[in-house]
Design a protein around this motif. Sequence first.
Motif, PDB file in Angstrom:
ATOM      1  N   GLU A  43       0.818  -1.071  -0.033  1.00 29.58           N
ATOM      2  CA  GLU A  43       0.175  -0.021  -0.021  1.00 29.58           C
ATOM      3  C   GLU A  43       0.890   1.309   0.012  1.00 29.58           C
ATOM      4  OE1 GLU A  43      -3.852  -0.709   2.613  1.00 29.58           O
ATOM      5  OE2 GLU A  43      -2.022  -1.388   3.658  1.00 29.58           O
ATOM      6  N   GLY A  44       2.186   1.079   0.031  1.00 29.92           N
ATOM      7  CA  GLY A  44       2.959   2.378   0.119  1.00 29.92           C
ATOM      8  C   GLY A  44       3.055   3.034   1.578  1.00 29.92           C
ATOM      9  N   CYS A  45       3.031   4.104   1.500  1.00 26.97           N
ATOM     10  CA  CYS A  45       3.634   4.875   2.941  1.00 26.97           C
ATOM     11  C   CYS A  45       2.293   4.838   3.702  1.00 26.97           C
ATOM     12  CB  CYS A  45       4.036   6.368   2.491  1.00 26.97           C
ATOM     13  SG  CYS A  45       4.235   7.393   4.114  1.00 26.97           S
ATOM     14  N   TRP A  46       2.401   4.414   4.815  1.00 30.78           N
ATOM     15  CA  TRP A  46       1.478   4.230   5.877  1.00 30.78           C
ATOM     16  C   TRP A  46       0.051   3.718   5.426  1.00 30.78           C
ATOM     17  CZ3 TRP A  46       1.849   4.541  10.934  1.00 30.78           C
ATOM     18  CH2 TRP A  46       0.764   4.393  11.842  1.00 30.78           C
ATOM     19  N   GLY A  47       0.300   2.175   4.839  1.00 34.66           N
ATOM     20  CA  GLY A  47      -0.837   1.755   4.325  1.00 34.66           C
ATOM     21  C   GLY A  47      -2.134   1.586   5.338  1.00 34.66           C
ATOM     22  N   GLU A  71      -2.153  -5.979  14.830  1.00 33.16           N
ATOM     23  CA  GLU A  71      -2.876  -7.611  14.897  1.00 33.16           C
ATOM     24  C   GLU A  71      -1.893  -8.599  15.369  1.00 33.16           C
ATOM     25  OE1 GLU A  71      -6.271 -10.087  14.881  1.00 33.16           O
ATOM     26  OE2 GLU A  71      -6.029  -7.934  15.260  1.00 33.16           O
ATOM     27  N   PHE A  72      -0.753  -8.682  14.401  1.00 31.21           N
ATOM     28  CA  PHE A  72       0.188  -9.793  14.518  1.00 31.21           C
ATOM     29  C   PHE A  72       1.421  -9.444  15.103  1.00 31.21           C
ATOM     30  CE2 PHE A  72      -2.782 -10.742  10.875  1.00 31.21           C
ATOM     31  CZ  PHE A  72      -3.080 -12.042  11.186  1.00 31.21           C
ATOM     32  N   ASP A  73       1.469  -8.167  15.996  1.00 33.85           N
ATOM     33  CA  ASP A  73       2.515  -7.850  16.666  1.00 33.85           C
ATOM     34  C   ASP A  73       3.955  -7.761  15.752  1.00 33.85           C
ATOM     35  OD1 ASP A  73       1.009  -7.389  19.107  1.00 33.85           O
ATOM     36  OD2 ASP A  73       1.476  -9.802  19.365  1.00 33.85           O
ATOM     37  N   LEU A  74       3.702  -7.203  14.633  1.00 28.05           N
ATOM     38  CA  LEU A  74       4.909  -7.415  13.733  1.00 28.05           C
ATOM     39  C   LEU A  74       5.787  -6.392  14.094  1.00 28.05           C
ATOM     40  CD1 LEU A  74       3.155  -7.723  10.330  1.00 28.05           C
ATOM     41  CD2 LEU A  74       3.819  -9.300  11.865  1.00 28.05           C
ATOM     42  N   ALA A  75       5.576  -5.250  14.840  1.00 33.12           N
ATOM     43  CA  ALA A  75       6.326  -4.263  15.466  1.00 33.12           C
ATOM     44  C   ALA A  75       7.379  -4.719  16.546  1.00 33.12           C
ATOM     45  CB  ALA A  75       5.889  -2.884  15.211  1.00 33.12           C
ATOM     46  N   GLU A  76       6.950  -5.709  17.301  1.00 33.32           N
ATOM     47  CA  GLU A  76       7.580  -6.038  18.382  1.00 33.32           C
ATOM     48  C   GLU A  76       9.124  -5.817  18.262  1.00 33.32           C
ATOM     49  OE1 GLU A  76       7.592  -9.547  22.174  1.00 33.32           O
ATOM     50  OE2 GLU A  76       6.616  -9.708  20.112  1.00 33.32           O
ATOM     51  N   GLY A  77      10.017  -5.017  19.207  1.00 32.00           N
ATOM     52  CA  GLY A  77      11.203  -5.078  19.264  1.00 32.00           C
ATOM     53  C   GLY A  77      11.890  -3.842  18.284  1.00 32.00           C
ATOM     54  N   ALA A  78      10.769  -3.417  17.158  1.00 33.11           N
ATOM     55  CA  ALA A  78      11.049  -2.325  16.447  1.00 33.11           C
ATOM     56  C   ALA A  78      11.156  -0.899  17.170  1.00 33.11           C
ATOM     57  CB  ALA A  78      10.382  -2.681  14.924  1.00 33.11           C
ATOM     58  N   GLU A  79      11.642  -0.069  16.182  1.00 35.32           N
ATOM     59  CA  GLU A  79      11.838   1.355  16.686  1.00 35.32           C
ATOM     60  C   GLU A  79      10.272   2.031  16.119  1.00 35.32           C
ATOM     61  OE1 GLU A  79      13.574   3.632  18.899  1.00 35.32           O
ATOM     62  OE2 GLU A  79      14.371   1.400  19.335  1.00 35.32           O
ATOM     63  N   PRO A  80       9.851   2.977  16.501  1.00 33.30           N
ATOM     64  CA  PRO A  80       8.534   3.705  15.897  1.00 33.30           C
ATOM     65  C   PRO A  80       9.013   3.911  14.437  1.00 33.30           C
ATOM     66  CG  PRO A  80       8.961   4.720  17.830  1.00 33.30           C
ATOM     67  CD  PRO A  80      10.336   3.822  17.933  1.00 33.30           C
ATOM     68  N   GLN A  81       7.975   3.973  13.702  1.00 35.20           N
ATOM     69  CA  GLN A  81       8.196   4.346  12.159  1.00 35.20           C
ATOM     70  C   GLN A  81       8.163   6.023  12.167  1.00 35.20           C
ATOM     71  OE1 GLN A  81       9.759   4.480   9.265  1.00 35.20           O
ATOM     72  NE2 GLN A  81       8.927   2.220   8.983  1.00 35.20           N
ATOM     73  N   THR A  82       9.152   6.700  11.234  1.00 39.87           N
ATOM     74  CA  THR A  82       9.048   8.135  11.009  1.00 39.87           C
ATOM     75  C   THR A  82       8.599   8.274   9.748  1.00 39.87           C
ATOM     76  OG1 THR A  82      11.428   8.102  10.756  1.00 39.87           O
ATOM     77  CG2 THR A  82      10.651   8.371  13.090  1.00 39.87           C
ATOM     78  N   TRP A  83       8.414   9.592   9.433  1.00 37.62           N
ATOM     79  CA  TRP A  83       7.969   9.993   8.169  1.00 37.62           C
ATOM     80  C   TRP A  83       8.728  11.257   7.742  1.00 37.62           C
ATOM     81  CZ3 TRP A  83       5.431   5.559   6.842  1.00 37.62           C
ATOM     82  CH2 TRP A  83       4.801   5.036   7.951  1.00 37.62           C
ATOM     83  N   GLU A  84       8.806  11.424   6.302  1.00 41.27           N
ATOM     84  CA  GLU A  84       8.879  12.579   5.758  1.00 41.27           C
ATOM     85  C   GLU A  84       8.175  12.889   4.719  1.00 41.27           C
ATOM     86  OE1 GLU A  84      13.050  11.930   4.019  1.00 41.27           O
ATOM     87  OE2 GLU A  84      13.799  11.320   5.915  1.00 41.27           O
ATOM     88  N   ALA A 105       1.183  11.189  10.406  1.00 36.32           N
ATOM     89  CA  ALA A 105       2.265  11.135  11.317  1.00 36.32           C
ATOM     90  C   ALA A 105       2.378  12.412  12.439  1.00 36.32           C
ATOM     91  CB  ALA A 105       3.613  11.489  10.388  1.00 36.32           C
ATOM     92  N   LYS A 106       1.343  13.254  12.080  1.00 36.32           N
ATOM     93  CA  LYS A 106       1.050  14.495  13.122  1.00 36.32           C
ATOM     94  C   LYS A 106       0.045  14.427  13.694  1.00 36.32           C
ATOM     95  CE  LYS A 106       5.046  16.771  12.922  1.00 36.32           C
ATOM     96  NZ  LYS A 106       6.057  17.061  14.066  1.00 36.32           N
ATOM     97  N   GLY A 107      -0.806  13.313  14.058  1.00 32.69           N
ATOM     98  CA  GLY A 107      -1.996  13.526  14.874  1.00 32.69           C
ATOM     99  C   GLY A 107      -3.360  12.815  14.175  1.00 32.69           C
ATOM    100  N   GLY A 108      -3.183  12.573  13.063  1.00 30.65           N
ATOM    101  CA  GLY A 108      -4.459  12.222  12.204  1.00 30.65           C
ATOM    102  C   GLY A 108      -4.413  11.063  11.852  1.00 30.65           C
ATOM    103  N   ARG A 109      -5.353  10.679  10.835  1.00 27.90           N
ATOM    104  CA  ARG A 109      -5.580   9.354  10.133  1.00 27.90           C
ATOM    105  C   ARG A 109      -6.023   9.498   8.744  1.00 27.90           C
ATOM    106  NH1 ARG A 109      -5.194   3.708  11.212  1.00 27.90           N
ATOM    107  NH2 ARG A 109      -5.268   2.556   9.248  1.00 27.90           N
TER     108      ARG A 109
END
Length: 580
Positions: free
Chosen positions: A224-228, A237-250, A561-565
């Motif tokens: 889906e590209g950036c922030w699908g 749902e599947f805890d895929l980010a466990e142990g990872a740093e937060p994603q950041t955006w430009e 990235a700044k508070g919305g969806r």
Amino acid sequence: MASSNGNGRVAPSAYPPPVDPQHEFIKRTLDDEDERIEVGVVIVGGGTAGLATANRLLQLLGDDPETMERLGEVPVAVVEKAKVCGGHNLSGAVVRPGPLQQLYPEYSREDWRKEGWAFGEVTKEAVYLTPTAKRAIRIPPPPPFKNHGNEVVSVSALARFQQRLAEEGGAYVLTETAATQLLVTDGRVQGVRSGDKGRGKDGQPLGNFEPGTDITAQFTVLAEGCWGHLTGPAIREFDLAEGAEPQTWELGVKELWKVPKPLDRLIHTIGPWPVKLSAKYGQIGGTWIYPMKDEKTGDHLVSIGFVVDLDYADATTSVHDLLQQFKLHPLVRRILEGGERVGWGAKALPGGGYWSMPKLTMPGALLVGDSAGMVDTVALKGVHHCIQSGILAGEAIYNALRSGETSLAPYEDAVEASSIGKELYEVRNTRQPFQKGFLRGGPIVNLAIASKGKLPPGKLPWHRQDQKPMFIGNTKDGYPKPDGKYTFDKLSSVFITGNATRDDAPNHIRVQKHVPREVAETWRWMCPAGVYEIPDDAPEHGNVDVIVNYTNCVQCGAITAKGGRLTTPEGGDGPLYQQT
């Protein structure tokens, strides 16, 4: 909730969007068999990564008719929300050619240009420091900026080329179709549900209403590209980010210009002007100027863009307006002199790099390209990673289908061992130091680049960008007034994207509508399409109402990235990019 931390600053994360992704965006029951569409593999997203997956999988299936036949009438389906594949895709873009040559060996680089998605090999390049609005100091290209031998491309045009090959190979491409829910039963992804069409502004069915459909598949690819829209819920749902740093955006804003005099070299500038050096403002940004020769028309084009890390603190930071300001620099004005702006667009991109990448597989599904955060923001490179991940995903899915395996775990190891894993690992700590500001972080970044990732050791952390306290600063004071010749406003820019969102379409953007002025100003200035407005009679301090002009939206994704969806619009809405 408090509206401020007491010194005129407030973090957008204190005002989260009204959304419940695990319930809204995941469907845990399947419709009856006669009401759903069954396919072999469903790919969500008709961009470079998703279509590379389709192309590679279909190449393998084409040599294995037995496995192809087992997948049924529709072996591969691609679900794309834009009017055509590539309609929502945008990048700079200068691409390392290796993965493209691997995937499409029958096409030469000359063929790429004749097809209309490639515009010339890089033979000359220059990098400048721009200390002021008048000066430019040429410096030797830093190693990440060396592009000799790479190719200038349009990812939107590349996606249309890939779509054609996918359809020739047997794919069913569903354009103007949004994937709005992930189908999950018994702990496994079973496919996706397409969105309803023909609902009014308040969600009511109109005369042309068509309900969505469950599309079930043996395997699902989230491309889906950036922030699908579905990638985020899948990661949780599947805890895929466990142990990872937060994603950041430009966020990048791009213009395409037709110019009378050809540009003979690729150019990057690395500031500090027009962003501010002070750590108080938190602004990190850079630019590109790429030459493009259109072989079909003979036109000389220039791709020019500005990228800003969304970790900034001044609410009046506007990437669109910084680009307009940058174009008035004598270095740039000489290049554009006598030219005409013929295209514009905006797109967010994942910037967290190696440490922010989630686990890439889950039962029944996997992530490719920007959905997985496969971007090297030091070198401004991600397209070749998208293509390479698609190749590896197609091969992993084919091997599982042929052998009857239910797991796609080998894809994880393949990515780690590939150029994706190796290149991203080398620059794993090269952007985090900028969270300290340009002056304090710059030397650490240079050390990380010079040592090829060996220093500083360990894992440097990220923080979530919506947790950055915002204040109303004065960056806006430097923005030029649009003159319609070199500088342009946001609404005229949206117009030339071909955006044709229905005026009575449902709102696909989720934000709180009554927030502190600091948050509202952040959204207003950040959005390159002028989606967010503050009423003229709103108070100067405290909470204000926010007007959401969602039909302007060009699907850049920065608001998340700044508070919305950002959620999916109705299929077919949004921009229709041609050469971005």
